[in-house]
Design a protein around this motif. Sequence first.
Motif, short mmCIF file in Angstrom:
data_model
loop_
_atom_site.label_atom_id
_atom_site.label_comp_id
_atom_site.label_asym_id
_atom_site.label_seq_id
_atom_site.Cartn_x
_atom_site.Cartn_y
_atom_site.Cartn_z
N CYS A 27 1.00 -1.27 0.03
CA CYS A 27 -0.04 0.01 0.00
C CYS A 27 0.83 1.32 0.04
CB CYS A 27 -1.00 0.01 1.26
SG CYS A 27 -2.16 -1.23 1.23
N LEU A 28 1.88 1.44 0.89
CA LEU A 28 2.62 2.22 1.04
C LEU A 28 3.49 2.73 -0.53
CD1 LEU A 28 4.32 2.13 4.34
CD2 LEU A 28 2.61 3.76 3.79
N LEU A 29 3.92 1.54 -1.14
CA LEU A 29 4.52 1.47 -2.40
C LEU A 29 3.80 2.10 -3.51
CD1 LEU A 29 7.16 0.91 -3.83
CD2 LEU A 29 6.35 -1.08 -4.38
N ASP A 30 2.42 1.58 -3.66
CA ASP A 30 1.41 2.05 -4.36
C ASP A 30 1.13 3.51 -4.30
OD1 ASP A 30 -0.50 1.44 -6.49
OD2 ASP A 30 -2.03 1.54 -4.97
N THR A 31 0.78 3.93 -2.85
CA THR A 31 0.84 5.31 -2.97
C THR A 31 1.92 6.11 -3.27
OG1 THR A 31 -0.27 4.84 -0.70
CG2 THR A 31 0.35 7.08 -0.86
N LEU A 147 -4.43 0.17 -6.29
CA LEU A 147 -5.52 -0.25 -5.64
C LEU A 147 -6.58 0.61 -5.73
CD1 LEU A 147 -3.75 -0.73 -2.06
CD2 LEU A 147 -4.78 -2.41 -3.29
N ARG A 148 -6.49 1.75 -6.09
CA ARG A 148 -7.67 2.52 -6.26
C ARG A 148 -8.35 2.32 -7.72
NH1 ARG A 148 -9.38 7.50 -4.23
NH2 ARG A 148 -8.21 8.35 -2.46
N ARG A 149 -7.59 1.92 -8.79
CA ARG A 149 -8.23 1.63 -10.01
C ARG A 149 -8.86 0.19 -10.01
NH1 ARG A 149 -3.51 0.76 -14.22
NH2 ARG A 149 -2.89 2.64 -13.28
N PRO A 155 -4.82 3.89 -1.25
CA PRO A 155 -3.91 2.96 -0.54
C PRO A 155 -3.34 3.55 0.90
CG PRO A 155 -3.34 4.26 -2.57
CD PRO A 155 -4.82 4.07 -2.57
N GLY A 156 -3.55 4.96 0.78
CA GLY A 156 -3.04 5.45 2.24
C GLY A 156 -3.65 5.09 3.26
#
Length: 276
Positions: A27-31, A147-149, A155-156
């Motif tokens: 999640c952090l990486l995605d953000t 994650l959003r898509r 993700p945050g």
Amino acid sequence: MESAATERAAKRLGRLGLVVFVFFFACLLDTCVARFREPLFTVHLLPGERAWVDGMLDPEVTELSQLGVEAFDDAVRLRLDRLQRGFWLGGTMWVGEVAVDPGAAPGVREVRVRRLEKPPDEPPDGAWRVVVHADAASRRKSHLSLLRRHLGIAPGLAALACVPLLALILLWGWFLGRRKERLLAAQGLSEIFLSRGVPEGTEVFFGLAAGAAVEPGRTVVIVDGERRPIAEARVGKTDGRNASALAAGLLTPLPPGACVRLAAEDPPREGGPTRN
């Protein structure tokens, strides 16, 4: 055996903790990746939606009346709301609200904030890209965050939700560890938390339960997970909480779950002094 059940529960909890930690890191990486790929000062809205935006100002700006707004499409408006101090770096910030008309067509617009005394050819004091989408599905597909898509999850917020779960897993792991330690101590056992090969054999390190008396030179027995003896070892060092012992001639790696059991003191040698 109760200690075996506790060990199995600890292993399952450890695997769960690993999964949660990997998800937290993802999640952090995605953000971060989405932040770096997304142009700065961009907001994604649907027709009829509103969003708060802000920007930094020079220290000379002390009143909201010193600022003006430039909009290049009547369907997207920016209303300045207030001035405030910056959250992280201090300084002065303007805060405003972007509003999109319900009938706005999809596309990219720009709104700017400029000091009224500035010439038109100078850079503005703030500019935002307003990306208007036709519907929620279109906006979701435009997100750079995976994650959003694909899941519609911020993700945050997902990373933030992992923090209390990780804390709970760590707390429960600590509780299981203490429980396992007490169960082993009741059987006269101490778990080996580190072993290493040395030229003389294998050196093991193990914890001592409260009240356990282990002196240098004392003999302990190394047992496997089924409590079958593997080798004897002689205690070398102890600080009252942990101890180390050397199993001379033991060159094979220890199996998982190996422990030490206190052995009876060495019998006196023949011809040696005896105690009356």
